[in-house]
Design a protein around this motif. Structure first.
Motif, PDB file in Angstrom:
ATOM      1  N   ASP A   4      37.362  45.372  35.790  1.00  0.00           N
ATOM      2  CA  ASP A   4      37.324  46.022  37.099  1.00  0.00           C
ATOM      3  C   ASP A   4      37.120  44.986  38.193  1.00  0.00           C
ATOM      4  OD1 ASP A   4      37.227  47.831  39.170  1.00  0.00           O
ATOM      5  OD2 ASP A   4      35.223  48.565  38.691  1.00  0.00           O
ATOM      6  N   PHE A   5      38.246  44.577  38.782  1.00  0.00           N
ATOM      7  CA  PHE A   5      38.219  43.578  39.846  1.00  0.00           C
ATOM      8  C   PHE A   5      38.152  44.205  41.230  1.00  0.00           C
ATOM      9  CE2 PHE A   5      41.063  41.029  36.816  1.00  0.00           C
ATOM     10  CZ  PHE A   5      39.980  40.421  36.211  1.00  0.00           C
ATOM     11  N   GLN A   6      38.316  45.505  41.316  1.00  0.00           N
ATOM     12  CA  GLN A   6      38.464  46.186  42.602  1.00  0.00           C
ATOM     13  C   GLN A   6      37.352  45.842  43.590  1.00  0.00           C
ATOM     14  OE1 GLN A   6      38.781  50.422  42.295  1.00  0.00           O
ATOM     15  NE2 GLN A   6      39.656  50.622  44.330  1.00  0.00           N
ATOM     16  N   GLU A   9      38.094  42.383  45.295  1.00  0.00           N
ATOM     17  CA  GLU A   9      39.392  42.097  45.905  1.00  0.00           C
ATOM     18  C   GLU A   9      39.317  41.851  47.411  1.00  0.00           C
ATOM     19  OE1 GLU A   9      41.762  45.366  44.494  1.00  0.00           O
ATOM     20  OE2 GLU A   9      42.154  44.349  42.583  1.00  0.00           O
ATOM     21  N   SER A  40      39.729  35.342  34.689  1.00  0.00           N
ATOM     22  CA  SER A  40      40.748  36.405  34.723  1.00  0.00           C
ATOM     23  C   SER A  40      40.960  36.893  36.149  1.00  0.00           C
ATOM     24  CB  SER A  40      40.327  37.572  33.829  1.00  0.00           C
ATOM     25  OG  SER A  40      40.211  37.157  32.492  1.00  0.00           O
ATOM     26  N   PHE A  41      39.868  37.030  36.889  1.00  0.00           N
ATOM     27  CA  PHE A  41      39.967  37.451  38.287  1.00  0.00           C
ATOM     28  C   PHE A  41      40.812  36.458  39.077  1.00  0.00           C
ATOM     29  CE2 PHE A  41      38.479  37.258  42.687  1.00  0.00           C
ATOM     30  CZ  PHE A  41      38.675  38.571  43.084  1.00  0.00           C
ATOM     31  N   LYS A  43      43.079  34.388  37.996  1.00  0.00           N
ATOM     32  CA  LYS A  43      44.493  34.443  37.584  1.00  0.00           C
ATOM     33  C   LYS A  43      45.208  35.582  38.293  1.00  0.00           C
ATOM     34  CE  LYS A  43      44.018  32.231  33.122  1.00  0.00           C
ATOM     35  NZ  LYS A  43      43.973  32.385  31.674  1.00  0.00           N
ATOM     36  N   LYS A  44      44.514  36.694  38.448  1.00  0.00           N
ATOM     37  CA  LYS A  44      45.115  37.851  39.105  1.00  0.00           C
ATOM     38  C   LYS A  44      45.086  37.706  40.630  1.00  0.00           C
ATOM     39  CE  LYS A  44      45.261  42.828  39.252  1.00  0.00           C
ATOM     40  NZ  LYS A  44      44.811  44.080  38.741  1.00  0.00           N
ATOM     41  N   HIS A  45      44.105  36.987  41.156  1.00  0.00           N
ATOM     42  CA  HIS A  45      43.925  36.840  42.611  1.00  0.00           C
ATOM     43  C   HIS A  45      43.790  35.369  42.996  1.00  0.00           C
ATOM     44  CE1 HIS A  45      43.474  41.137  43.133  1.00  0.00           C
ATOM     45  NE2 HIS A  45      42.692  41.129  42.067  1.00  0.00           N
TER      46      HIS A  45
END
Length: 88
Positions: A4-6, A9, A40-41, A43-45
């Motif tokens: 849960d990165f929300q 963000e 992981s965060f 990599k996504k952001h």
């Protein structure tokens, strides 16, 4: 397992620096759970790399930042200065 990165963000460097979970990662970089989450965060952001590096610096060097203004405080101050100049 979904991460849960929300929450993170919309964080800026000040938000990351004040976040306990983020701070734990910075202070315990060998903790696999924290490392997995934050890597992981990122990599996504990847756009958050700069904010995270600034927050990391603030956590690891707290005495350097005691009397510094945040970006928002600087922006607010310049806005007040500009308004004062334009009304005189």
């Amino acid at each position: 397992m979904a991460l849960d990165f929300q929450k993170y963000e919309k964080y800026g460097s000040e938000d990351f620096a004040k976040d306990a979970y983020f701070s734990e990662w910075i202070q315990s970089p060998n903790n696999l759970i924290y490392s997995f989450f934050w890597e992981s965060f990122l990599k996504k952001h990847p756009e958050k790399v700069h904010d995270i590096e600034m927050a990391r610096h603030k956590i690891l060097n707290p005495t350097l930042h005691i009397n510094q203004l945040s970006h928002q405080e600087i922006d607010d101050l310049w806005e007040k200065i500009t308004k004062t100049i334009s009304t005189t």
